[in-house]
Design an enzyme around this catalytic site. Structure first.
Site, PDB file in Angstrom:
ATOM      1  N   ASP A  87       6.836 100.899  36.719  1.00 57.96           N
ATOM      2  CA  ASP A  87       5.691 100.810  35.812  1.00 57.96           C
ATOM      3  C   ASP A  87       4.504 100.247  36.580  1.00 57.96           C
ATOM      4  OD1 ASP A  87       7.054 101.815  33.610  1.00 57.96           O
ATOM      5  OD2 ASP A  87       7.648  99.848  32.887  1.00 57.96           O
ATOM      6  N   ASP A  99       6.056 107.089  30.309  1.00 56.95           N
ATOM      7  CA  ASP A  99       6.059 106.359  29.036  1.00 56.95           C
ATOM      8  C   ASP A  99       4.968 106.884  28.107  1.00 56.95           C
ATOM      9  OD1 ASP A  99       8.042 104.713  30.136  1.00 56.95           O
ATOM     10  OD2 ASP A  99       6.597 103.178  30.742  1.00 56.95           O
TER      11      ASP A  99
END
Length: 172
Positions: free
Chosen positions: A121, A140
């Site tokens: 991330d 995501d």
């Protein structure tokens, strides 16, 4: 447009989503070296911030062991298989596109977890100290957008009669 070309577009969107996600992650790791430097200031409300996500959405179900990691790989792969089957059975283009986003995003995150043991991330949206989201990645975002499209269409769109359907026989 018949169903198979629509489904092909959904699969193409999944492949493009996966490829762009992996390309950005490769750039973040290999070119920016974000895993070493930690953070890059981009805008007053957006940074690139290195994060290793060992869990799933919102940091839930953190895999603290190799068994947990592989359980998450298996669980997310099963969900991705379900989404693929749904996409291949779906007839409506907006839903097919949304499912393509979900499938491509899921594939990107599964790839990370399989190869490095966690999801990479990096996208850090913030307004001062307030962060409306945890640090996330393109996969995501694609999953979230796809799910929101499916939810919005299921709540707000009405099915119209199929133009190709035969009209009901008239009583005589």
């Amino acid at each position: 447009m018949t169903e198979w070309p629509k489904r092909g577009l959904g699969l193409l969107l999944a492949v493009v989503t996966y490829a762009v996600d992996q390309g950005i992650k490769g750039w973040v790791v290999d070119d920016l070296d974000l895993d070493r430097i930690g953070q890059v200031y981009v805008l007053p409300f957006f940074n690139l911030t290195w994060t290793q996500n060992f869990g799933v959405s919102l940091g839930l179900f953190t895999a603290g062991s190799p068994e947990g990691r592989w359980a998450l790989v298996a669980m997310t792969a099963a969900i991705a298989a379900f989404v693929l089957i749904w996409l291949l059975r779906e007839r409506k283009l907006p839903e097919i596109g949304a499912l393509g986003l979900v499938l491509g995003g899921a594939a990107g995150n599964i790839h990370d977890r399989f190869n490095v043991g966690y999801v990479i991330d990096y996208a850090d949206l913030h307004f001062g100290d307030w962060r409306p989201f945890l640090i996330f990645n393109l996969a995501d975002a694609a999953i979230t957008i796809g799910v929101l499209i499916i939810l919005a269409r299921s709540l707000f769109s009405r099915d119209k009669p199929d133009a190709e359907a035969e009209p009901a026989p008239r009583p005589e």
